[in-house]
Design an enzyme around this catalytic site. Structure first.
Site, PDB file in Angstrom:
ATOM      1  N   ASP A   1      -8.440  -3.819   7.130  1.00 26.28           N
ATOM      2  CA  ASP A   1      -7.466  -2.730   7.251  1.00 26.28           C
ATOM      3  C   ASP A   1      -7.004  -2.607   8.710  1.00 26.28           C
ATOM      4  O   ASP A   1      -6.680  -1.523   9.191  1.00 26.28           O
ATOM      5  CB  ASP A   1      -8.064  -1.401   6.767  1.00 26.28           C
ATOM      6  CG  ASP A   1      -7.009  -0.349   6.411  1.00 26.28           C
ATOM      7  OD1 ASP A   1      -5.816  -0.709   6.323  1.00 26.28           O
ATOM      8  OD2 ASP A   1      -7.365   0.823   6.255  1.00 26.28           O
TER       9      ASP A   1
ATOM     10  N   GLY B   1      -6.502   3.114   9.824  1.00 25.88           N
ATOM     11  CA  GLY B   1      -6.805   1.695   9.840  1.00 25.88           C
ATOM     12  C   GLY B   1      -7.954   1.422  10.789  1.00 25.88           C
ATOM     13  O   GLY B   1      -8.752   2.301  11.109  1.00 25.88           O
TER      14      GLY B   1
ATOM     15  N   HIS C   1      -5.700   6.054  -2.129  1.00 28.32           N
ATOM     16  CA  HIS C   1      -5.026   7.290  -1.731  1.00 28.32           C
ATOM     17  C   HIS C   1      -4.776   8.127  -2.984  1.00 28.32           C
ATOM     18  O   HIS C   1      -3.644   8.503  -3.292  1.00 28.32           O
ATOM     19  CB  HIS C   1      -3.725   6.984  -0.988  1.00 28.32           C
ATOM     20  CG  HIS C   1      -3.947   6.262   0.306  1.00 28.32           C
ATOM     21  ND1 HIS C   1      -4.213   6.917   1.489  1.00 28.32           N
ATOM     22  CD2 HIS C   1      -3.969   4.938   0.603  1.00 28.32           C
ATOM     23  CE1 HIS C   1      -4.380   6.031   2.460  1.00 28.32           C
ATOM     24  NE2 HIS C   1      -4.236   4.815   1.939  1.00 28.32           N
TER      25      HIS C   1
ATOM     26  N   ALA D   1      -3.733   7.867   6.559  1.00 30.76           N
ATOM     27  CA  ALA D   1      -2.817   7.603   7.668  1.00 30.76           C
ATOM     28  C   ALA D   1      -1.450   7.139   7.170  1.00 30.76           C
ATOM     29  O   ALA D   1      -0.691   6.519   7.911  1.00 30.76           O
ATOM     30  CB  ALA D   1      -3.416   6.568   8.603  1.00 30.76           C
TER      31      ALA D   1
ATOM     32  N   GLU E   1       0.869  -1.179   0.000  1.00 31.60           N
ATOM     33  CA  GLU E   1       0.000   0.000   0.000  1.00 31.60           C
ATOM     34  C   GLU E   1       0.907   1.231   0.000  1.00 31.60           C
ATOM     35  O   GLU E   1       1.395   1.661   1.035  1.00 31.60           O
ATOM     36  CB  GLU E   1      -0.930   0.012   1.211  1.00 31.60           C
ATOM     37  CG  GLU E   1      -1.958   1.132   1.114  1.00 31.60           C
ATOM     38  CD  GLU E   1      -2.932   1.174   2.272  1.00 31.60           C
ATOM     39  OE1 GLU E   1      -3.892   1.956   2.192  1.00 31.60           O
ATOM     40  OE2 GLU E   1      -2.736   0.425   3.252  1.00 31.60           O
TER      41      GLU E   1
END
Length: 393
Positions: A284, A320, A205, A150, A139
Site C-alpha cells: 500500500d 498508505g 473501506h 485516506a 481502489e
C-alpha cells in the site's frame, strides 16, 4: 538494467514450491529458468559456453515479489497518470525485490481514473524494463463514506457499472481488481458482473455486516484489501466485515505488514486463518516511499510522513505506507512462526495465483520466467532479475 543473459547461480538457498534447496544451482537462459538442481547439478547437466556465473554466497534465491496493492514510490504516484510516473514506481520497487505489480488508483473523478488507465495501457505496450505492470487495481470510488481512510470523500460515489463497462471496453484485460463497499446500493450486481468479467471483486473501506459480506461472497466477492484497516471490525455478536473475512474460505486477504497498520498479533491471527493459500502481503506504498519524512499528496489530500509513518494532515488517518516488499517480508518472518518458504508464498505465489499468472511467474521452476531476488542470508537485497534481466546496476 541489463540485457537478458545466460546466468548460472551456485551456492544458493533456492526457495521453490517443494521447499528449500540448500547450496542449490539455477540456470537462466533467454529470460527463463532452464533448470534448478541440488549442488553439483551443473556438472551433471552441462553448462552453455560463455555463461555468466554468480556465487550466491549461501544467500537466498526467492521468487520475485508481486504487489497487488501499491500507489507509488520515490516521488511518483500512479494518479499522476503518466508513463514516466509508472516507470519511476516500477524502477524503485524493483530495486527492493518487486518484479510485478498492480497500479493502484485512489478515490478520484472518473476522468482522473481514466487517465491512469490510459497511461497504464500505453506503458504495458512498451518494453517494461523494470517491475512488470500486471494491470490496474481500482481502489474506489465505490466505497463507504463511513470508512474513507485516506480516500478523498469528495469523490466517493455509489457503484456505477456503466463506468466499468466503458473502461473494460476501452482497456480490455487491464483492470484486474476492484475495491468497493459491498453494502452500497448496486454493489452486489456489480460484484456479480465483475466476477463474470474475470475481475477480482474486493471488499474494502466498508461498513458491511457479516451477513452482507457473506451474501457478497455468494455473488462473487473473493478478496479483502488491507485487512483490519478501514473496515467494520470484529464483535462476538456481530462479527462484521473482519469476522467474515477471517472465516469465509471464499475470501482471500491482504495485509500491510509494516508494524503500524496492524499489530503483530493481528498478523498472526490472519496467518492462522488464511495462510498458506489465502493470504497476500502488500505494501500500500505511496509516493513518499524511498524519500523519507516530509509533506506529500495522496489523491489530492495532504499527507505528512514522520518517522516513516504516513498520515493525513487533516484527521491523522494512516495514508498508505512507505513500505517495500522486502521489508514486509522480513516483518512477517520476524513476527510469525512462518518459514522463509511460507512467507515467500504470501509475497509471490499467492498473488500470482490470484492474478492467474502462476503458470509463468510467482514461483521458481523450470520453464517459468526468470523473475527472482537474490538476498544475503539475512535477507538484504543483493540482486533482482525480471525475465532474466538484472534491474540493479
Amino acid at each position: 538494467m541489463t540485457e537478458k543473459r545466460s546466468l548460472l547461480i551456485r551456492n544458493a538457498s533456492i526457495v521453490t514450491d517443494q521447499g528449500v534447496s540448500q547450496e542449490g544451482e539455477l540456470l537462466v537462459e533467454d529470460g527463463k529458468i532452464s533448470w534448478l538442481a541440488p549442488k553439483g547439478g551443473a556438472a551433471e547437466r552441462g553448462v552453455p559456453a560463455g555463461v555468466e556465473e554468480l556465487d550466491a554466497e549461501g544467500g537466498w534465491i526467492l521468487p520475485g515479489f508481486i504487489d497487488v496493492h501499491i500507489h507509488g514510490g520515490f516521488g511518483h504516484d500512479f494518479m499522476d497518470g503518466t508513463v514516466e510516473a509508472i516507470e519511476g514506481i516500477a524502477r524503485y520497487h524493483a530495486s527492493h525485490g518487486t518484479t510485478g505489480l498492480l497500479a493502484t488508483t485512489v478515490t478520484q473523478s472518473r476522468e482522473a481514473i481514466s487517465q491512469v488507465l490510459e497511461a497504464a495501457s500505453t506503458y504495458r505496450a512498451g518494453a517494461m524494463p523494470y517491475a512488470q505492470l500486471l494491470g490496474v487495481h481500482l481502489e474506489g470510488p465505490f466505497i463507504s463514506p463511513k470508512f474513507p481512510g485516506a480516500q478523498n470523500p469528495d469523490f466517493i460515489v455509489e457503484p456505477r457499472q456503466e463506468w466499468l463497462e466503458a473502461w473494460v471496453r476501452d482497456y480490455p484485460g487491464l483492470i484486474k481488481l476492484l475495491t468497493l463497499a459491498p453494502e452500497r446500493n448496486g454493489a452486489l450486481e456489480l460484484i456479480e458482473w465483475l466476477a463474470g468479467q474475470g475481475i477480482i471483486a474486493a471488499a474494502g473501506h466498508t461498513d458491511a455486516s457479516f451477513d452482507q459480506i457473506t451474501e457478497a461472497a455468494g455473488r462473487g466477492l473473493s478478496h479483502a484489501v488491507h485487512t483490519f484497516n478501514a473496515m467494520r471490525g470484529l464483535h462476538h455478536r456481530e462479527p462484521g466485515t473482519l469476522g467474515a473475512v477471517l472465516t469465509d474460505n471464499r475470501i482471500h486477504a491482504e495485509v500491510i505488514a509494516d508494524g503500524h497498520h496492524v499489530h503483530p498479533a493481528g498478523i498472526r491471527l490472519l496467518a492462522a486463518a488464511k495462510a498458506p493459500d489465502r493470504l497476500l502481503i502488500i505494501t500500500d506504498a505511496m509516493s513518499a516511499a524511498g524519500l523519507g519524512d516530509g509533506e506529500y499528496d495522496l489523491g489530492g489530500l495532504g499527507v505528512v510522513v514522520k518517522d516513516g509513518v504516513a498520515r493525513l494532515k487533516e484527521g491523522g488517518a494512516l495514508a498508505g505506507s512507505t513500505l517495500t516488499m522486502i521489508d514486509a517480508f522480513r516483518y512477517v518472518l520476524e513476527h510469525t512462526d512462518l518459514s522463509v518458504a511460507e512467507v515467500s508464498r504470501l509475497a509471490s505465489g499467492n498473488p500470482a495465483k490470484r492474478l492467474g499468472i502462476d503458470g509463468h511467474t510467482g514461483s521458481l521452476a523450470s520453464g517459468k520466467d526468470a523473475d527472482f531476488v537474490w538476498t544475503s542470508p539475512q535477507l538484504d537485497i543483493r540482486g533482482v532479475w525480471v525475465q532474466g534481466r538484472s534491474v540493479l546496476s
